[in-house]
Write a protein that holds these residues in place. Sequence first.
Motif, short mmCIF file in Angstrom:
data_model
loop_
_atom_site.label_atom_id
_atom_site.label_comp_id
_atom_site.label_asym_id
_atom_site.label_seq_id
_atom_site.Cartn_x
_atom_site.Cartn_y
_atom_site.Cartn_z
N PRO A 172 -21.66 58.33 44.51
CA PRO A 172 -21.99 57.60 45.73
C PRO A 172 -21.68 56.11 45.66
N GLY A 173 -21.55 55.56 44.45
CA GLY A 173 -21.28 54.14 44.32
C GLY A 173 -19.81 53.80 44.19
N MET A 174 -18.97 54.78 44.38
CA MET A 174 -17.53 54.58 44.18
C MET A 174 -16.91 53.86 45.38
N PRO A 175 -16.14 52.81 45.16
CA PRO A 175 -15.50 52.13 46.30
C PRO A 175 -14.46 53.04 46.96
N LEU A 176 -14.24 52.83 48.25
CA LEU A 176 -13.34 53.69 49.00
C LEU A 176 -11.93 53.68 48.43
N TYR A 177 -11.43 52.51 48.01
CA TYR A 177 -10.07 52.47 47.49
C TYR A 177 -9.94 53.32 46.23
N ALA A 178 -10.98 53.33 45.38
CA ALA A 178 -10.93 54.14 44.17
C ALA A 178 -11.02 55.63 44.50
#
Length: 272
Positions: A172-178
């Motif tokens: 859930p903490g993953m940035p969208l670009y990643a």
Amino acid sequence: MLRATASDGCRIAYRTEGEGPPLVLLAGQANSHHWWDSVRRDFHTARSTIVLDYRGTGDSDKPRDPYSTEGFADDVIAVLDDLGVERADVYGTSMGGRVAQWVAVRHPGRVRRLVLGCTTPGGPHSVPRDAAISRSLAAASPHEAARILADLMYTPGWRAAHPGPYGTLGDPGMPLYARRRHFTASERHDAWDALPRVTAPTLVLHGTDDTFNPAANAPLLAGRIPGAVLHLVAGARHAYFEERRDEVNPLVLDFLDAATGGQGGGDDRERA
């Protein structure tokens, strides 16, 4: 969390636990090491485990450079180097199975035995999921996407008895670009031509009712790896390793504990 440094300077977070020969557990796309939280202890009867956060997830660095399954495999080797582990068993599920393929191909001396779960060889020779599944996930709100993913992962009966939360639905903490880079890395995976070079004895596992990564990929994958053993888990969906843990995880340990006498033991189409 401990941290290894990859060849490009990216810091890869990892955790070790248990006693015994090392077993690397590799998670699915856009997931951190928490993918394995509910079942990791099953392996501590006979193995120590190593789990990691892929670049872009968890406590690892999140560079904006392109990601690839080959690059993720090299990050696994950076973790083994940091630990001083010369050789380990490797078990990857979903995208983790794609990564595990490259670990075994690119670094054959580092893999003792290989387990590939709910995964695919990738490329034009693989069987893609139904396009409607991908469209529904892309169009859904985050809440609705989680519901769709949970249904792809687990059978309705199991979900009714185990209401969650589930550790397999993404970091859930993953940035969208990643997250997008993980998706691209997984979609561009193609190890078809390289798989015959796998030398580690290999077990291929797949739930027969997996539509997220169609079960038809399992015999294709096993057929490309010399001597691979194929085991289909009847009625299981994508997260067979969690829902059917009492059946499947002892089977994995039995395979890892088997005497190594060359390649795997042939094409075993037993259904659990």
